[in-house]
Design a protein around this motif. Structure first.
Motif, PDB file in Angstrom:
ATOM      1  N   UNK A 102       6.574 139.112 121.863  1.00 50.57           N
ATOM      2  CA  UNK A 102       5.136 139.241 121.570  1.00 50.57           C
ATOM      3  C   UNK A 102       4.904 139.577 120.089  1.00 50.57           C
ATOM      4  N   UNK A 103       5.872 140.258 119.528  1.00 47.46           N
ATOM      5  CA  UNK A 103       5.725 140.654 118.122  1.00 47.46           C
ATOM      6  C   UNK A 103       5.581 139.431 117.215  1.00 47.46           C
ATOM      7  N   UNK A 104       6.059 138.288 117.682  1.00 44.88           N
ATOM      8  CA  UNK A 104       5.950 137.079 116.866  1.00 44.88           C
ATOM      9  C   UNK A 104       4.518 136.574 116.806  1.00 44.88           C
ATOM     10  N   UNK A 111       9.465 142.162 122.017  1.00 42.28           N
ATOM     11  CA  UNK A 111       9.970 141.545 120.794  1.00 42.28           C
ATOM     12  C   UNK A 111       9.404 140.143 120.638  1.00 42.28           C
TER      13      UNK A 111
END
Ligand code: NA
Ligand code: NA
Lengths: 116, 163, 532, 89, 128, 954
Positions: E34-36, E32
Motif C-alpha cells: 500500500x505504501x507504493x 508495504x
C-alpha cells in the motif's frame, strides 16, 4: 450547504460533549478539541456562508465579500484555544505524574470526622 | 569570512529562487529582498547544517532530473496497471537489498528519494552503518535485476555528481 | 480622551514580561518590580475612581476607531470601582505572598500575578463583548498558572479540573458570542443595547438563547448553581494568597452579569426580558443554600472557606437578580465586602495552616500565637457570616432591605437568614476546633511532638499585616457605609440610566483621514492581476 | 471543457478521499492509518489547487503549500511517536 | 482551444492517477504494498494538477505562476522521507526481524541496530 | 440638652474602647486588668449619672449620627427611663462582676482576655438599651450573642464550655436572625427604623397585614435570648462559663435583653390577642416548667440557671398580659431578680471556688464553715423564694395578683393555678439551695475544705444583698425608679405604689400556698428526686446535639455528594443545564421564517462532510485507542481547514492547519508519558446518559446555527470592509481587523499565548523538582524502540526544507496585511520549521545551537506589541492607533511601512517563543526521564570515519 455545516457543527459538538464527560484526562482533551473545532465553525458561520468571497479587497472586480469580522474572531479564538490546550496538556501530564494515573475525577479523601 | 556570509551558497541561490516563486513577481525590490533573505536565512540555520556538501559535477543534476521524471511517468503507468488490473494474489512483492557505494549522506538521501519517487519501489530502511539500502518492490520476479538497475541507473549517476 | 483609562491594563502587561523574562532569575528584583507596579496600579485606580465619580462615562477608543467598529474601554463608576477593588486586594495579597515567601515557592509568580491583574482590569474596563472574552481568557490562563504555583499532587489534580471546567466555559462563551453576533451583527455592548431591543418579538428566539448562554458563562465565573462545582476544589487547593486573590475572580462573573443585564439585556429590552429573572434568582438561592450546607459539612478549613465564598456569591446574586437600582446598589456593597472578607479568611488560613501543618478540622496541638489567630479568625469569620459589627452585617441588612418583592421576599429572606445561621454554626464549629479544642490536646507523656523541622516560627508583623489591613478595610467599609453606599448608589443609578453609557460610547467621532497616500491597490496586492 | 475536466479531477480526488477514509477507519496497522492520512493530505493539496483553478484565483495557494509542509511534519511526528516514543528527543 | 485541451488533458490524467493511488491504498494486500500507492498520487496525480494549474494561469489567464513549482518541490523533498518513516514504522511494529533479508554488511538495519560510534566532528561544537 | 445627649454615643463607645486596653495588656495580671476594666465602666456610670436627673424628670435624651442613610440605619441613641434603669443595671453589675472576677479567676487564666470580652459584652448590652434605631439595636443584639459566645467558651480547653458556647450562639444567633427579619418588617410598616417613630406608630403597626410575621419574628429573637420555652435549653449549658459570666450574662443582663426588647416594644406591639397568647403563654409555660426542673438540679449553677429561666418566664408572662399593672410588676421584678440572682450566682461561684464542687449532693453544712457566704446566699435565696421582707416577695406578689385575674381562653383558673404551681416550685428549689447547701451537718468529704473567701469576692454579692433587703423592707425606695421605667415601657406616666402589705388578696393566699407547698416539696425531695430520675427526664442537649449532628450529616450528604470531586459529573450537569436552559429560552421566544436561500451542496463538499462526521464518530467510539484517535483528529483538522477555504476564509485555513499540527505535536509529546489506552470505566447507563446529553447539545447547536445561517442580517463589518484599505492600509480585511480595528483583542490573545508558555515552564519546573520528577526518572520504555534515532534522510531533507520553510514564514508574515497570512501564521510556520529540525536531529542537539532564548522571545513579543500600541500616545492618539505610509526608494518599487507590521512582529515573536517554550518544557521532561542528548546531528554519517577504537577492533 448550510445544512451540512450546521450538522457538522452539531456532530462535533455532540462528540466533544460526550468525550469531555469521560473519566480520563486524555479523552477530555480530545473532547475539548472537538468542541473547539465546533465553536470555530459556528463562529465563522455567524457571518453567513459565502463561496469564493474571501474578504481580500480586490480593486479590479466588483465582487462581494464575506463577513470578515467573524473570521477575525475565530482567529483569536483559535490562538487562545491553542494556548489553553497546551496548558491543559501540561496540566494533564502534571496531574498524571503526581498522581500516578490520569483519572480526572478526584476521589475525596476521607478525613477524621466531627468537630466538637 | 566568506563562509560565514555564505555558509551554503547553493542554498542561498535556491532560497532566492524560492522567494521569487513565492512572491511570483520578479522586480528589483523582490530580488533585493530575496537576496537578502537568501543570505540571512542560511546564516541563521547554519548551526544546524555543519559542513558543506560537495558537488563534484553539479551540472550533471539536470540530465539526472530529466531521467527521473521520465522514469516516474513510465513507472507510474506500469504501477497503475498493476493496481487496477492485477489480482491481489498475483502481485509478487519483494525485498531488495541494495549495497551502497555512495557515502555522502546527501547522495544517499537523493538515491533513496529517487527510488521512492519512482513508482514501484520504496526505500524502506538503511543499514545502521549506511552501507546498504532496503528497497521494497511492488511487483517483480527479478529482485536482482531491480537492484542492478538501481545501481546502474541512479547510483552510478549520483556518484558522478557527488563524487 | 485620557490615556489613563488603559493604564490598568498596559501597566501590568508591560511589567509582567519584564518580570517574567528579564528578572526571572532574581526574586528580589521581581518583588520590587511587582510591588512597585501594583502600588502604581493602586494609585492609578484611585485616580480613576475619583475621576469616574464625576458621573461621566469616559470612553477610550482603541486604535482611534469609532465604536462599535473598534474596541472601546469604558470607565464609569462601576468599572472604576471594580478596578480599584482589584488593585486594593492585589496590593494586600501581594504583600502577603512576599512576606510569607509564597512567591518564591515556584517559578514566575510575579509575572503571572501581573498578567492576572491585567486580565481582571481589562475585563472590568472593556466595553466590547468579544474583548471581554479575550480578557476572561487572559485572567483565566494566568489563574491556571497561579493555581498550581509550586505544584503538588492534589493541587495538580484540582488545577486540572479547574482548567477543564473553564475551558468548557470558554467554549460556551464563544457559542454565546457567536449567537449574539449572528442575531445583532455587533459586539459592542453599547451597540448591543441599541440592537437587542430592536429585534422583533417574532424573532426573539435566538437572541434569547444568546442571552441565556452568556448568563451561564458568567454564572460559572460567579460560581452559581449548577456551575459552582469547580470552586471548592480550586479555592481549597490553590496556594492561599492565590485563593485570596481569586476572591475577585468570582466578582468578574458577577460584574459581567450586572453589566450586560443593565446594558445589552437591560430590563427594558423586550426580547430578552425574562431571561435573567427566570434563572438567576433560583440559581442564587440554591447557591446560597449549597454554600451554607458546605460550610456546615466541611471537614477541612479550606473547603469550609471555599463554601463560604459560594454562599456569599449566592447572597450577593440574590440582590443582582431583581435587576433594579437599589438591589444592585446593595449587591455592590456586598460585593466589596465579600471580596475583602474572603481574602482575609484565606490569608489568615494560610498563616494558621502553614503552622498547624494541616487544615483538617481535627484535634491537634495549638499553633503558636493561638490567641492572635483566634481573634483574627473570629473577626474575619463574623464578617463572612454577616454578623456585626463588620460590613457583612450591613451588607446583609441592605440586601434584605432591597429584596422586598412579594414573590422574592419569603425565599430570599429565609435563604439569607437561615444561610447565615448555618454559616455561623459552621464557622463556630471550625473555630472552636482549631483554636479552642486544640488547647485541650495534650501529648501523651514521653512522646515527642511530631513537628516540622524547624518548628513553625511565629508570624511576624509583616505576615499578619495583610490580614489586619483587610479587617481594617472591613471596619472602614462598615463605619463609612454611608459614603460607600452613596458611591454605589450613584454607580447603580448610572447603570440603570444606560443612555449615558450608550451615547458616550456611540458618539460620532471626527476621524482624520488616516491614509497619507493612496497608491493603487495593486501596489499592495501582488496578486491583483491574477484575479481579474 | 476545462470545467468538465476540473470537475472530473475534483471527483477523482474526492473519491480518493473516501478510499483514504476507509483505510483510516479500518487500519489495520497504525502505519496504514498514518499512510492513509498522508495520502489524504496529498489529495487535499490537489483539491485545493483544483479549487483555485476553478475559481480562477491564486489566493488559496499558500494554504496548499502550508498543507504540504505540515502534512510532512505531522506524518513524521506520528511515525516518530511509534518508532521512538519521544518525537523530538 | 489548444490550451484548453492541454489543461483538460493534464487534469484528467491527474485525476486518474490520483484516484488510482487512493484506490491502491484500498485494494492492495499489505502495508508495504500500500505504501507504493501514495507515490502515484504525489507524483503524477498532484504533479498533473500542478502542471495543469500552471498552464491554466499561463495560457488561459495569461499569467505566469511559479507557486505550483514550489509545491512540487516541497512534495518531492518530503514524500520520500514520509514514506521512509512509514515503512520504518510498519517494519518495527508489523514485521519480525526475520521477515527482512540481511543487510549483507556487518551492521543490521538501522531500526534494529545501534549505529557504529563516530568521533565528534571538530567543526560541530555547540555554540553555548 | 444637646451636649448632654452627645454623651450617649460616648457612653455606648466607652466599653468598646475600653476593651482594647485589657486586650493589649494581656499579660499585666488580674489586678491591673480589672482596674482598667473598671475605669470605662465607672466613667460611663458617671456620665449616666449626669443624665439621670433629667430622665427622672421625664426628659428623653436623643442623639443621632447618620451612618447608612440608604438603609435608614443611624447611630441613633436615646435614653429614657427603661434605658436608664437597664444601663445602670448593666454598668453597676458590671462593676461588681469586675471586682468579683478579679478574685474568682486564677492566676493561670488569661485575665486580659476575660476582661476584654466582658467589656465587649458590656458595650453590646449597653448599646441595646440605649439604641434609638432598631437596626442599630440589632447590631448590638448580635454583638451580645458573639461576646457571650466568647465568654462562655472562655475556658476553651473544657468541652462543656466549647459546646455550651456553640449552643448558645446557635440558639440566640438563630433568634437574632429571625429578629432581623422582624425588625425590617417593622421598620417597613412604620416607615422608619427609629424606635421613637415606631413606638409612636403602634396603632398602624397593629393594623398592618405584616403585624403577625413581624411579631412572631421579633418574639423569636426575644424568646431565644431570654431562654423561653422551647428555646430555654441553651442557658443551663451556658453555665459552663466562669461564674462571673453566669452571674452577669445569664442572670442579670443578657438574658434580660429579650425581656427588655418586649418591654421596649410594648407600646408598639402589645395588647393584641396574638401578643397575649404568644407571649403570656410562653412565659407561663416557661415559668412552670423551669421551676420544676430546677428543683431536681443537683448542680448549683444548674439549679440557678433553671430558676433564671423560670423567672424570665415570669417576666415574659407579665409583659404578655399587656396591662399596665403587669408592666409595672415586670419592671419591678427585673430589678429584684437582678439583685438576688446575681448574688446567688456569685455565691455559687464562691462555693465552687472554695469547695471545688457545685454538686448539692456533695455539699451541706457550709453555714458553719463559711458563715458570710451562707448569710449572703440565704438572704438572696429567700428573696428568690418570695419570702416577705425580701424584695423578691414584693414583685412576685404583684405577679400573682396579676395572674389571679387573668383569663386564658376564657378560663379564669388556668393562669392563677399554674402561676401558683410555679411559685410553689420556686419556693422549693430556693429552700433547697439554703438547706441542702448551708444547712445540715458539716461533712468531711468535700473535695476541698471550704472557708469564706477574701472580702473582694464576697463584697459584690453582699452589696447586692443590701438592696435585696433594703427594697424588701422599704419598697417605696424603688418606687421612683420603677415608675420611671414603667412609664417608658407603657408610654404614659405610671404611678406605682410599692408596699409590703396589700391586704388579704388572692395573691396572698396563692403566695402562702406556694410557701407551704414548697416546704412540703423540699421534705419530699428525696423520693421525688428518685422518681424524677426514674422518669428519665428529657435532656434537651442530646436532642440539640442530635439535631445539629443530623444537620451536619444531611449537609454532608448533600454537599459531599454534589461536590465529590467528579468533574465528569460536574460537566454533565453543566451541559445538561445549559442545554435545558437554552431550549427553554428559545422556546419561550419565537423565530421568524427563513429569509436566506441555501447554497448548493457540491458532491466533493459532501465527501468532506462524510469524512468529518466519520472521523468524529471514530474518535468518539474508539477514543480508548489514544494514538488512533490522534491520527483521526488529524483528519478533522484537515477537513476543517479545507472547509474554511471553501467558505471563503483562507486566513482561517492557514491558521487552523498550522495550529492543528502544533497541537498534535504537543499531544503526541504528552501521550509519550501518558497511558496509551483509556480503560472503559463508565457503566453502559452512564454512557447512554452522557450520549443523550451530548446529542441534545449537538442538536441544539446545529439547529441554532442552521437557524441563523438561513436568516439574513446586517453587521458592523461593512465598516471594516470600507475602511480596511484607506484607514488600515491593508487589503486583507481579516488581518487589518486583527492588527488594527481589533488589535487590542490580538494584544490580549498573544498575552494568553505568552502566559501559556510561562505557565507550562513554571509547571514543568515545579514538577521536575517534586516527586513527579522522581517518578519521571524511574519511568522506562515499555516497548521496543527503533534504534534509528535520527535517520540520515530526515536530517538531510530538513537541511533543505527548513530554510525554505523559514522563507515561507517570512513571506507569509510580510504579506499578511494584504493577503492571507500574518504574524501568527508566520510564527507557527517558523515553529513548525524548527520542529522539523528538532525531529530530525533531536531537541537537545538543536537547542544547543539555538541562538535565541524563548523566554526573551515571548517577552520581546509582548513588549514590542505593547510599545507599538503606546507609540500612538506620542501623537496623542489612543493605544494601538496605527499609522502607515508608502515609501518609494528607486529602484525598488513602492512599498508600505506600517506600525501594524511592527505589532504583527510582536505577535510573531510571541507565538514563536510560546510554542518553542512549550516544546522545550516537554522535551526537558523527556530528558529528565532518561533520554540522552546526541552529540551528532544524525545517527551515523557514512562519509566520516568510524570511531578509532571500533576501527581498531574491526
Ligand atoms: Na518508487
Ligand atoms: Na494575521
Amino acid at each position: 450547504m448550510e445544512l451540512l455545516v450546521a450538522s457538522a457543527i452539531g456532530v462535533l459538538t455532540a462528540g466533544g460533549v460526550y468525550l469531555i464527560l469521560r473519566l480520563r484526562a486524555f479523552p477530555v482533551i480530545l473532547g475539548l478539541s472537538l468542541l473547539s473545532y465546533a465553536v470555530n465553525i459556528f463562529l465563522v458561520s455567524t457571518g453567513r456562508l459565502a463561496i469564493n468571497a474571501p474578504p481580500i479587497l480586490n480593486k479590479y472586480a466588483d465582487v462581494s465579500y464575506t463577513d470578515p469580522l467573524p473570521q477575525a474572531l475565530v482567529l483569536t479564538a483559535i490562538v487562545i484555544s491553542f494556548g489553553m490546550t497546551a496548558v491543559l496538556v501540561m496540566f494533564t501530564l502534571g496531574a498524571y505524574l503526581e498522581a500516578g494515573d490520569d483519572t480526572i475525577d478526584m476521589t475525596a479523601t476521607e478525613e477524621k470526622d466531627d468537630a466538637a | 569570512m566568506l563562509k560565514r556570509v555564505f555558509p551554503h551558497p547553493l542554498l542561498s541561490l535556491t532560497l532566492l529562487l524560492v522567494w521569487l516563486m513565492l512572491v511570483n513577481k520578479v522586480t528589483p525590490g523582490n530580488i533585493l529582498l530575496g537576496g537578502f533573505l537568501g543570505i540571512v536565512v542560511p546564516i541563521l540555520t547554519s548551526p544546524y547544517w555543519p559542513g558543506r556538501p560537495r558537488l563534484k559535477r553539479p551540472f550533471m543534476t539536470v540530465p539526472y532530473v530529466l531521467l527521473v521524471i521520465w522514469d516516474i511517468i513510465v513507472a507510474n503507468i506500469q504501477v497503475a496497471l498493476i493496481i487496477l488490473f492485477k489480482p491481489r494474489s498475483k502481485i509478487h512483492s519483494k525485498w531488495v537489498v541494495v549495497p551502497l557505494d555512495l557515502t555522502s549522506p546527501e547522495a544517499i538521501t537523493v538515491l533513496a528519494g529517487t527510488i521512492t519517487m519512482t513508482p514501484g519501489t520504496v526505500s524502506a530502511l538503511l543499514s545502521s552503518d549506511g552501507t546498504s539500502l532496503l528497497v521494497h518492490c511492488l511487483h517483480t520476479d527479478d529482485p536482482d535485476g531491480v537492484r542492478d538497475e538501481i545501481k546502474t541507473r541512479y547510483e552510478a549517476r549520483l556518484k558522478e555528481i557527488f563524487g | 480622551m485620557s490615556h489613563w483609562i488603559i493604564a490598568p491594563v498596559v501597566l501590568p502587561a508591560m511589567m509582567a514580561p519584564l518580570i517574567g523574562y528579564v528578572m526571572r532569575h532574581d526574586i528580589v528584583l521581581a518583588r520590587v518590580a511587582s510591588a512597585a507596579s501594583t502600588v502604581a496600579l493602586f494609585i492609578i485606580a484611585l485616580g480613576l475612581a475619583v475621576w469616574a465619580a464625576d458621573g461621566g462615562t469616559h470612553v477610550y477608543r482603541l486604535g482611534d476607531w469609532p465604536a462599535p467598529f473598534g474596541i472601546v474601554l469604558v470607565l464609569d463608576r462601576l468599572s472604576a470601582m471594580m478596578v480599584l477593588l482589584t488593585a486594593t486586594l492585589a496590593l494586600i495579597v501581594l504583600w502577603h505572598s512576599i512576606a510569607t515567601g509564597w512567591d518564591a515557592k515556584g517559578r514566575h509568580f510575579h509575572a503571572l500575578y501581573q498578567f492576572q491583574l491585567m486580565g481582571i482590569c481589562g475585563a472590568f474596563l472593556t466595553g466590547d463583548a468579544f474583548n471581554l472574552f479575550v480578557f476572561f481568557e487572559v485572567l483565566l490562563i494566568a489563574s491556571y498558572g497561579l493555581m498550581v504555583h509550586s505544584g503538588g499532587k492534589v493541587r495538580m489534580q484540582a488545577g486540572l479540573q479547574y482548567v477543564v471546567m473553564n475551558l468548557a466555559g470558554s467554549t460556551l462563551f464563544l457559542f454565546a458570542l457567536g449567537t449574539m453576533y449572528a442575531t445583532t451583527g455587533t459586539l459592542n455592548m453599547a451597540d448591543l443595547a441599541v440592537k437587542v431591543p430592536q429585534i422583533a418579538a417574532e424573532d426573539s428566539g435566538m437572541v434569547r438563547v444568546a442571552a441565556v448562554l452568556l448568563l451561564i458563562v458568567f454564572m460559572i465565573k460567579a460560581a452559581l448553581f449548577p456551575v459552582q462545582f469547580w470552586l471548592p476544589g480550586t479555592y481549597s487547593n490553590a496556594p492561599a494568597p492565590v485563593a485570596a486573590l481569586f476572591a475577585i475572580m468570582t466578582k468578574v462573573g458577577a460584574y459581567a452579569i450586572i453589566r450586560l443585564h443593565t446594558l445589552a439585556f437591560h430590563p427594558g429590552a423586550e426580547p430578552t426580558k425574562d431571561v435573567v429573572t427566570t434563572w438567576l434568582f433560583p440559581a442564587a438561592m440554591v447557591t446560597l443554600a449549597l454554600g451554607a450546607l458546605g460550610v456546615l459539612a466541611a471537614k477541612r478549613l479550606m473547603p469550609l472557606l471555599s463554601f463560604s465564598v459560594i454562599g456569599s456569591m449566592g447572597t450577593m446574586m440574590l440582590a443582582v437578580a431583581p435587576v433594579d437600582p437599589y438591589a444592585t446598589e446593595t449587591a455592590l456593597y456586598y460585593l466589596v465586602h465579600s471580596t475583602f472578607s474572603a481574602a482575609a479568611l484565606f490569608l489568615l488560613a494560610d498563616l494558621v495552616v502553614s503552622r498547624r501543618g494541616s487544615d483538617v478540622l481535627d484535634a491537634r496541638p495549638p499553633v503558636v500565637q493561638n490567641g492572635l489567630f483566634a481573634a483574627l479568625f473570629f473577626a474575619a469569620a463574623i464578617a463572612m457570616a454577616g454578623m456585626p459589627p463588620l460590613s457583612g452585617f450591613l451588607g446583609k441588612l441592605l440586601i434584605l432591605d432591597a429584596l422586598r418583592e412579594p414573590e422574592l421576599m419569603p425565599w430570599a429572606w429565609t435563604g439569607i437568614l437561615v444561610g447565615s445561621l448555618v454559616t455561623i454554626v459552621g464557622f463556630a464549629r471550625a473555630g472552636s476546633m482549631i483554636f479552642w479544642k486544640s488547647t485541650s490536646v495534650k501529648l501523651p507523656e514521653g512522646t515527642e511532638p511530631i513537628q516540622s523541622d524547624p518548628p513553625p516560627a511565629p508570624a511576624r508583623g509583616t505576615e499578619v499585616a495583610p490580614v489586619m489591613m483587610l479587617l481594617a478595610l472591613l471596619v472602614g467599609l462598615a463605619v463609612l457605609a454611608g459614603p460607600a453606599t452613596g458611591y454605589m448608589r450613584a454607580a447603580a443609578n448610572q447603570l440603570f440610566e444606560p443612555s449615558g453609557y450608550i451615547d458616550s460610547v456611540l458618539a460620532p467621532v471626527e476621524k482624520p483621514e488616516k491614509a497619507k497616500a493612496d497608491p493603487p491597490l495593486d501596489a499592495a496586492d501582488p496578486h491583483a492581476e491574477e484575479e481579474h | 471543457m476545462i470545467t468538465y475536466a476540473l470537475y472530473f479531477a475534483i471527483g477523482c480526488f474526492g473519491l480518493g478521499l473516501l478510499f483514504n477514509l476507509w483505510r483510516i477507519v479500518t487500519g489495520p496497522g497504525q502505519a496504514d492509518r498514518v499512510l492513509a492520512l498522508d495520502t489524504m493530505v496529498i489529495n487535499i493539496i490537489a483539491l485545493l489547487v483544483l479549487y483555485g483553478v476553478l475559481q480562477g484565483t491564486a489566493i488559496y495557494f499558500e494554504a496548499s503549500m502550508l498543507v504540504a509542509m505540515v502534512g510532512f511534519v505531522s506524518t513524521v511526528a506520528y511515525c516518530r511517536f511509534l518508532l521512538r516514543g519521544d518525537i523530538i528527543e | 482551444m489548444f490550451a484548453e485541451i492541454l489543461v483538460s488533458a493534464f487534469l484528467v490524467i491527474a485525476g486518474i492517477f490520483g484516484l488510482v493511488g487512493s484506490f491502491g491504498l484500498l485494494k492492495l494486500n499489505d502495508t508495504m504494498q500500500r505504501l507504493h500507492a501514495p507515490t502515484k498520487a504525489t507524483t503524477l496525480g498532484v504533479g498533473g494538477v500542478l502542471i495543469a494549474s500552471m498552464l491554466y494561469f499561463l495560457l488561459v489567464k495569461d499569467n505566469l505562476s511559479f507557486h505550483e513549482l514550489l509545491i512540487t518541490l516541497f512534495l518531492f523533498l518530503t514524500a520520500p522521507v514520509s514514506a521512509l518513516f512509514i515503512a520504518q514504522t510498519h517494519i518495527l511494529m508489523g514485521l519480525r526481524r526475520t521477515d527482512l533479508p540481511p543487510t549483507g554488511g556487518e551492521h543490521d538495519w538501522s531500526i534494529f541496530d545501534d549505529p557504529p560510534e563516530q568521533d565528534p566532528q571538530e567543526t560541530d561544537q555547540p555554540q553555548t | 440638652m444637646t451636649t448632654q445627649s452627645s454623651l450617649l454615643p460616648i457612653i455606648a463607645l466607652l466599653p468598646f474602647l475600653g476593651a482594647l486596653v485589657p486586650g493589649i495588656m494581656i499579660r499585666a495580671g488580674r489586678t491591673a486588668t480589672a482596674t482598667f476594666t473598671a475605669v470605662p465602666t465607672v466613667l460611663a456610670l458617671v456620665m449616666l449619672g449626669t443624665l439621670a436627673p433629667g430622665v427622672m424628670e421625664g426628659t428623653v435624651y436623643t442623639m443621632s449620627i447618620p451612618w447608612l442613610p440608604q438603609l435608614g440605619l443611624e447611630a441613633a441613641f436615646f435614653l429614657d427611663g427603661l434605658g436608664l434603669m437597664f444601663a445602670c443595671m448593666i454598668l453597676g453589675v458590671g462593676l461588681l462582676i469586675t471586682l468579683y472576677a478579679r478574685y474568682y479567676l486564677s492566676g493561670e487564666d488569661p485575665a486580659g482576655q476575660f476582661y476584654t470580652y466582658l467589656l465587649l459584652f458590656q458595650g453590646a448590652m449597653l448599646g441595646i438599651v440605649i439604641s434609638d434605631n432598631i437596626l442599630l439595636l440589632l447590631i448590638f443584639w448580635e454583638l451580645t450573642s458573639l461576646s457571650s459566645f466568647l465568654l462562655i467558651g472562655y475556658w476553651k480547653h473544657l468541652p462543656e464550655g466549647r459546646q455550651g458556647a456553640r449552643m448558645a450562639l446557635t440558639v440566640t444567633g438563630a433568634g437574632g436572625l429571625a429578629m432581623i427579619g422582624g425588625m425590617l418588617i417593622l421598620g417597613n410598616i412604620a416607615g422608619s427604623y427609629n424606635l421613637t417613630d415606631i413606638l409612636a406608630a403602634g396603632d398602624a403597626i397593629k393594623a398592618s397585614d405584616w403585624y403577625t410575621p413581624a411579631v412572631i419574628l421579633i418574639l423569636l429573637g426575644a424568646f431565644t435570648k431570654s431562654a423561653q420555652f422551647p428555646f430555654h435549653f441553651w442557658l443551663p449549658h451556658a453555665m459552663a462559663a466562669p461564674t462571673p459570666v453566669s452571674a452577669y450574662l445569664h442572670s442579670a443582663t443578657m438574658v434580660k435583653a429579650g425581656v427588655f426588647l418586649m418591654a421596649r416594644m410594648w407600646p408598639a406591639l402589645s395588647g393584641t390577642e396574638l401578643w397575649f397568647y404568644a407571649v403570656a403563654t410562653t412565659g407561663l409555660v416557661t415559668m412552670v416548667m423551669a421551676a420544676v426542673i430546677a428543683l431536681f438540679k443537683d448542680d448549683l449553677k444548674g439549679l440557678l440557671a433553671f430558676s433564671t429561666v423560670s423567672h424570665l418566664g415570669l417576666l415574659t408572662m407579665l409583659l404578655g398580659f399587656g396591662t399596665e399593672a403587669a408592666a409595672i410588676a415586670a419592671v419591678f421584678h427585673i430589678l429584684n431578680h437582678l439583685t438576688f440572682k446575681a448574688a446567688l450566682f456569685m455565691t455559687a461561684g464562691i462555693i465552687d471556688h472554695e469547695a471545688h464542687t457545685r454538686d448539692i449532693k456533695r455539699l451541706g453544712g457550709l453555714a458553719k464553715l463559711m458563715p458570710i457566704t451562707a448569710v449572703i446566699g440565704t438572704v438572696a435565696a429567700l428573696s428568690m423564694a418570695g419570702i416577705p421582707l425580701f424584695n423578691g416577695f414584693l414583685s412576685k406578689e404583684m405577679m400573682l395578683e396579676e395572674a389571679s385575674h387573668t383569663y386564658w381562653w376564657e378560663n379564669p383558673w388556668i393562669v392563677p393555678a399554674l402561676a401558683t404551681f410555679g411559685a410553689l416550685f420556686s419556693v422549693a428549689y430556693s429552700l433547697r439551695f439554703i438547706f441542702h447547701v448551708f444547712g445540715g451537718p458539716v461533712r468531711d468529704d468535700y473535695p476541698h475544705k471550704p472557708h469564706d473567701p477574701p472580702a473582694g469576692m464576697w463584697l459584690s454579692p453582699a452589696f447586692l444583698c443590701v438592696f435585696v433587703v433594703l427594697i424588701g423592707v422599704a419598697p417605696f425606695l424603688a418606687e421612683d425608679v420603677v415608675n420611671m421605667a414603667a412609664t417608658a415601657v407603657t408610654g404614659h406616666e405610671t404611678h406605682a405604689h410599692l408596699k409590703i402589705w396589700h391586704g388579704v388578696t388572692p395573691a396572698l393566699y396563692m403566695s402562702m400556698a406556694a410557701v407551704a407547698g414548697g416546704a412540703v416539696l423540699l421534705l419530699l425531695h428525696r423520693p421525688l428526686d428518685a422518681a424524677w430520675i426514674k422518669a428519665g427526664p428529657f435532656y434537651a442537649k442530646s436532642a440539640f446535639d442530635a439535631v445539629i449532628a443530623g444537620c451536619v450529616r444531611l449537609s454532608r450528604g448533600i454537599s459531599d455528594t454534589l461536590h465529590d470531586g467528579s468533574i465528569s459529573r460536574y460537566l454533565a450537569i453543566f451541559t445538561a443545564a445549559t442545554v435545558t436552559v437554552g431550549y427553554v429560552a428559545f422556546l419561550r421566544g419565537e423565530i421568524a421564517p427563513a429569509t436566506r436561500e441555501m447554497l448548493p451542496i457540491p458532491p466533493v463538499v459532501a465527501v468532506g462532510w462524510v469524512l468529518l462526521v466519520c472521523a468524529t464518530a471514530v474518535i468518539v467510539l474508539q477514543h480508548h485507542m489514544r494514538y488512533r484517535a490522534l491520527v483521526v483528529l488529524g483528519v478533522i483538522g484537515l477537513m476543517i481547514s479545507a472547509g474554511f477555504i471553501y467558505i471563503s476564509a483562507p486566513d482561517l485555513a492557514l491558521t487552523q492547519i498550522s495550529v492543528e499540527t502544533v497541537t498534535i505535536m504537543l499531544l503526541l509529546l504528552a501521550l509519550h508519558f501518558l497511558p496509551k489506552t483509556t480503560p472503559q470505566e463508565n457503566s453502559a447507563g452512564r454512557r447512554a446518559l452522557d450520549g443523550l446529553v451530548a446529542v441534545a447539545a449537538g442538536v441544539g447547536v446545529a439547529a441554532l446555527s442552521f437557524a441563523f445561517m438561513t436568516r439574513d442580517f446586517s453587521s458592523i463589518s461593512d465598516f471594516h470592509l470600507a475602511n480596511s484599505y484607506k484607514g488600515g492600509g491593508g487589503t486583507n480585511v481579516v488581518n487589518v481587523i486583527l492588527v488594527d480595528f481589533r488589535g487590542y483583542d490580538t494584544y490580549g490573545e498573544i498575552i494568553v499565548l505568552g502566559i501559556a508558555g510561562l505557565v507550562i515552564f513554571a509547571l514543568m519546573e515545579a514538577l521536575l523538582s517534586g516527586p513527579a520528577g522522581a517518578r519521571l526518572r524511574n519511568s522506562g520504555y515499555n516497548f521496543d524502540r527503533s534504534h534509528d534515532r535520527h535517520p540520515l534522510m530526515m536530517v538531510i531533507a530538513t537541511r533543505v526544507m527548513m530554510p525554505i520553510a523559514l522563507m515561507v514564514g517570512v513571506y507569509i508574515f510580510l504579506r499578511g496585511h494584504n493577503q492571507p497570512g500574518g504574524g501568527f501564521v508566520a510564527g507557527l510556520v517558523f515553529s513548525i520549521a524548527l520542529l522539523m529540525q528538532y525531529m530530525a536531529s533531536g531537541f537537545g542537539w538543536t537547542s544547543r545551537r539555538q541562538q535565541f532564548e524563548y523566554h526573551a522571545m515571548i517577552g520581546w513579543g509582548v513588549v514590542i506589541a505593547g510599545l507599538t500600541g503606546m507609540g500612538a500616545w506620542l501623537s496623542g492618539t489612543p493605544f494601538l492607533t496605527s499609522a502607515f505610509g508608502y515609501v518609494h526608494l528607486p529602484p525598488i518599487e513602492e512599498f508600505e511601512l506600517a506600525t501594524a507590521a511592527l505589532f504583527d512582529l510582536g505577535v510573531f515573536l510571541c507565538v514563536l517563543g510560546a510554542v518553542m517554550l512549550m516544546l522545550y518544557s516537554l522535551s526537558r521532561m523527556a530528558r529528565h526521564a532518561g533520554e540522552t542528548v546526541n552529540t551528532e546531528p544524525m545517527d551515523y554519517d557514512p562519509s566520516r570515519p568510524r570511531k578509532m577504537v571500533e576501527k581498531g577492533k574491526a
